[in-house]
Design an enzyme around this catalytic site. Sequence first.
Site, PDB file in Angstrom:
ATOM      1  N   GLY A  27       0.820  -1.201   0.000  1.00 56.42           N
ATOM      2  CA  GLY A  27       0.000   0.000   0.000  1.00 56.42           C
ATOM      3  C   GLY A  27       0.852   1.248   0.000  1.00 56.42           C
ATOM      4  O   GLY A  27       2.060   1.199   0.267  1.00 56.42           O
ATOM      5  N   ASN A  28       0.225   2.375  -0.298  1.00 59.71           N
ATOM      6  CA  ASN A  28       0.951   3.625  -0.324  1.00 59.71           C
ATOM      7  C   ASN A  28      -0.006   4.797  -0.239  1.00 59.71           C
ATOM      8  O   ASN A  28      -1.155   4.707  -0.630  1.00 59.71           O
ATOM      9  CB  ASN A  28       1.827   3.736  -1.586  1.00 59.71           C
ATOM     10  CG  ASN A  28       1.103   3.276  -2.839  1.00 59.71           C
ATOM     11  OD1 ASN A  28       0.211   3.955  -3.332  1.00 59.71           O
ATOM     12  ND2 ASN A  28       1.489   2.109  -3.360  1.00 59.71           N
ATOM     13  N   SER A  44       9.243   2.906  -2.232  1.00 62.30           N
ATOM     14  CA  SER A  44       8.844   1.569  -2.670  1.00 62.30           C
ATOM     15  C   SER A  44       9.410   0.471  -1.784  1.00 62.30           C
ATOM     16  O   SER A  44      10.618   0.441  -1.503  1.00 62.30           O
ATOM     17  CB  SER A  44       9.328   1.349  -4.109  1.00 62.30           C
ATOM     18  OG  SER A  44       8.963   0.062  -4.569  1.00 62.30           O
ATOM     19  N   GLY A  45       8.528  -0.432  -1.346  1.00 62.31           N
ATOM     20  CA  GLY A  45       8.956  -1.655  -0.686  1.00 62.31           C
ATOM     21  C   GLY A  45       9.570  -1.499   0.681  1.00 62.31           C
ATOM     22  O   GLY A  45      10.176  -2.447   1.189  1.00 62.31           O
ATOM     23  N   SER A  73       7.333   4.894  -4.625  1.00 61.07           N
ATOM     24  CA  SER A  73       6.425   3.770  -4.842  1.00 61.07           C
ATOM     25  C   SER A  73       6.324   3.422  -6.314  1.00 61.07           C
ATOM     26  O   SER A  73       6.315   4.300  -7.186  1.00 61.07           O
ATOM     27  CB  SER A  73       5.034   4.134  -4.310  1.00 61.07           C
ATOM     28  OG  SER A  73       4.063   3.218  -4.765  1.00 61.07           O
ATOM     29  N   SER A  74       6.235   2.138  -6.598  1.00 60.67           N
ATOM     30  CA  SER A  74       6.073   1.707  -7.996  1.00 60.67           C
ATOM     31  C   SER A  74       4.757   2.199  -8.588  1.00 60.67           C
ATOM     32  O   SER A  74       4.600   2.252  -9.812  1.00 60.67           O
ATOM     33  CB  SER A  74       6.157   0.180  -8.088  1.00 60.67           C
ATOM     34  OG  SER A  74       5.183  -0.422  -7.260  1.00 60.67           O
ATOM     35  N   ASP A  75       3.789   2.565  -7.720  1.00 62.40           N
ATOM     36  CA  ASP A  75       2.501   3.071  -8.192  1.00 62.40           C
ATOM     37  C   ASP A  75       2.518   4.574  -8.440  1.00 62.40           C
ATOM     38  O   ASP A  75       1.469   5.163  -8.755  1.00 62.40           O
ATOM     39  CB  ASP A  75       1.400   2.760  -7.170  1.00 62.40           C
ATOM     40  CG  ASP A  75       1.148   1.273  -7.036  1.00 62.40           C
ATOM     41  OD1 ASP A  75       0.884   0.634  -8.069  1.00 62.40           O
ATOM     42  OD2 ASP A  75       1.217   0.744  -5.908  1.00 62.40           O
ATOM     43  N   HIS A  94      -3.569   3.862  -2.148  1.00 61.22           N
ATOM     44  CA  HIS A  94      -3.754   2.565  -2.823  1.00 61.22           C
ATOM     45  C   HIS A  94      -3.468   1.468  -1.813  1.00 61.22           C
ATOM     46  O   HIS A  94      -2.458   1.514  -1.110  1.00 61.22           O
ATOM     47  CB  HIS A  94      -2.814   2.430  -4.009  1.00 61.22           C
ATOM     48  CG  HIS A  94      -2.831   1.074  -4.650  1.00 61.22           C
ATOM     49  ND1 HIS A  94      -3.996   0.448  -5.052  1.00 61.22           N
ATOM     50  CD2 HIS A  94      -1.829   0.200  -4.937  1.00 61.22           C
ATOM     51  CE1 HIS A  94      -3.714  -0.725  -5.568  1.00 61.22           C
ATOM     52  NE2 HIS A  94      -2.397  -0.905  -5.509  1.00 61.22           N
ATOM     53  N   HIS A  96      -4.302  -3.027  -0.895  1.00 64.62           N
ATOM     54  CA  HIS A  96      -4.829  -4.312  -1.346  1.00 64.62           C
ATOM     55  C   HIS A  96      -5.715  -4.877  -0.245  1.00 64.62           C
ATOM     56  O   HIS A  96      -5.669  -6.073   0.051  1.00 64.62           O
ATOM     57  CB  HIS A  96      -3.683  -5.262  -1.703  1.00 64.62           C
ATOM     58  CG  HIS A  96      -2.979  -4.894  -2.971  1.00 64.62           C
ATOM     59  ND1 HIS A  96      -3.191  -5.554  -4.161  1.00 64.62           N
ATOM     60  CD2 HIS A  96      -2.091  -3.900  -3.249  1.00 64.62           C
ATOM     61  CE1 HIS A  96      -2.453  -5.001  -5.111  1.00 64.62           C
ATOM     62  NE2 HIS A  96      -1.772  -3.993  -4.573  1.00 64.62           N
ATOM     63  N   ASP A 119     -23.806   7.587   2.361  1.00 66.27           N
ATOM     64  CA  ASP A 119     -23.061   8.640   3.054  1.00 66.27           C
ATOM     65  C   ASP A 119     -21.672   8.834   2.462  1.00 66.27           C
ATOM     66  O   ASP A 119     -21.036   9.873   2.677  1.00 66.27           O
ATOM     67  CB  ASP A 119     -22.917   8.299   4.544  1.00 66.27           C
ATOM     68  CG  ASP A 119     -24.194   8.533   5.325  1.00 66.27           C
ATOM     69  OD1 ASP A 119     -25.060   9.291   4.853  1.00 66.27           O
ATOM     70  OD2 ASP A 119     -24.330   7.945   6.415  1.00 66.27           O
ATOM     71  N   HIS A 170      -7.142  -6.130  -9.714  1.00 66.45           N
ATOM     72  CA  HIS A 170      -6.062  -5.448  -9.006  1.00 66.45           C
ATOM     73  C   HIS A 170      -6.533  -5.044  -7.612  1.00 66.45           C
ATOM     74  O   HIS A 170      -6.377  -5.809  -6.664  1.00 66.45           O
ATOM     75  CB  HIS A 170      -5.591  -4.244  -9.834  1.00 66.45           C
ATOM     76  CG  HIS A 170      -4.378  -3.576  -9.299  1.00 66.45           C
ATOM     77  ND1 HIS A 170      -3.692  -2.602  -9.999  1.00 66.45           N
ATOM     78  CD2 HIS A 170      -3.719  -3.705  -8.123  1.00 66.45           C
ATOM     79  CE1 HIS A 170      -2.664  -2.179  -9.287  1.00 66.45           C
ATOM     80  NE2 HIS A 170      -2.664  -2.831  -8.132  1.00 66.45           N
ATOM     81  N   TYR A 232     -25.304  17.583   8.082  1.00 62.42           N
ATOM     82  CA  TYR A 232     -24.636  16.597   8.938  1.00 62.42           C
ATOM     83  C   TYR A 232     -23.425  17.253   9.599  1.00 62.42           C
ATOM     84  O   TYR A 232     -22.669  17.977   8.972  1.00 62.42           O
ATOM     85  CB  TYR A 232     -24.198  15.394   8.092  1.00 62.42           C
ATOM     86  CG  TYR A 232     -23.405  14.363   8.874  1.00 62.42           C
ATOM     87  CD1 TYR A 232     -24.043  13.337   9.548  1.00 62.42           C
ATOM     88  CD2 TYR A 232     -22.013  14.449   8.939  1.00 62.42           C
ATOM     89  CE1 TYR A 232     -23.306  12.394  10.252  1.00 62.42           C
ATOM     90  CE2 TYR A 232     -21.272  13.518   9.650  1.00 62.42           C
ATOM     91  CZ  TYR A 232     -21.925  12.488  10.305  1.00 62.42           C
ATOM     92  OH  TYR A 232     -21.199  11.574  11.002  1.00 62.42           O
TER      93      TYR A 232
END
Length: 236
Positions: A27-28, A44-45, A73-75, A94, A96, A119, A170, A232
């Site tokens: 994630g990132n 990344s990683g 990040s690779s994303d 992002h 998973h 909502d 994905h 709200y």
Amino acid sequence: MLEELKEKVYKANLQLVEYGLVVLTWGNVSAIDREKELVVIKPSGVPYDEMQADDMVVMDLNGNKVEGALNPSSDTPTHLELYRKFNGIGGIVHTHSSWACSWAQAGRDIPAYGTTHADFANGCVPCARGLTAEEVGIEYELNTGKVIVEEFEKRGIKPSECPAVLIHRHGPFTWGENPFKAVEHALVLEEIAKMASRTERIAAMGNYADIGIEQYLLDKHYQRKHGKHAYYGQGK
């Protein structure tokens, strides 16, 4: 450079762990300084428990590294494409996360089944198409961003009215006005994905088909929280 934004992105990344939205390094989180047109993103990683705010990487919108000792990040190309095309957003996440990923792997939108969903989003959470072999082979992460933009344009969805998307096979991306809001949206997305899965299972057990929220009820809940005359909370 951008030390305050680095600290925010660092803390927002740690929230992914706190909320159980990531395992390992899956994630990132990123955020953008719109005035400077610079993006801060997780390296990344790198394990979350080993990261520091100084490890966050600064990128420009053209994909050039401006500052940072580590690889971004690779994303990153996906994040950059969304920042370029979705002007109102200030942070992107992002993950998973398992329930949202399950819907993405099935290639299904998450339908609006109740007021909790309403909502959050003004309609279903879309599942964008899977990428072609050519799109995966060349500039995969950039093309992921392009597919997200394509899906929202094709359906006429405003990113401000649905702060989340699934990519077929994905996983999810969410966004918000800042990195913490983007993380909040990732958490809500995971919850409504879980609720939708359970709703369909319970309905199937009872052979009950009428499980979509009425449009008037969806409109009421979305507008009272996000509309022009929202009431709200305690006001802005």
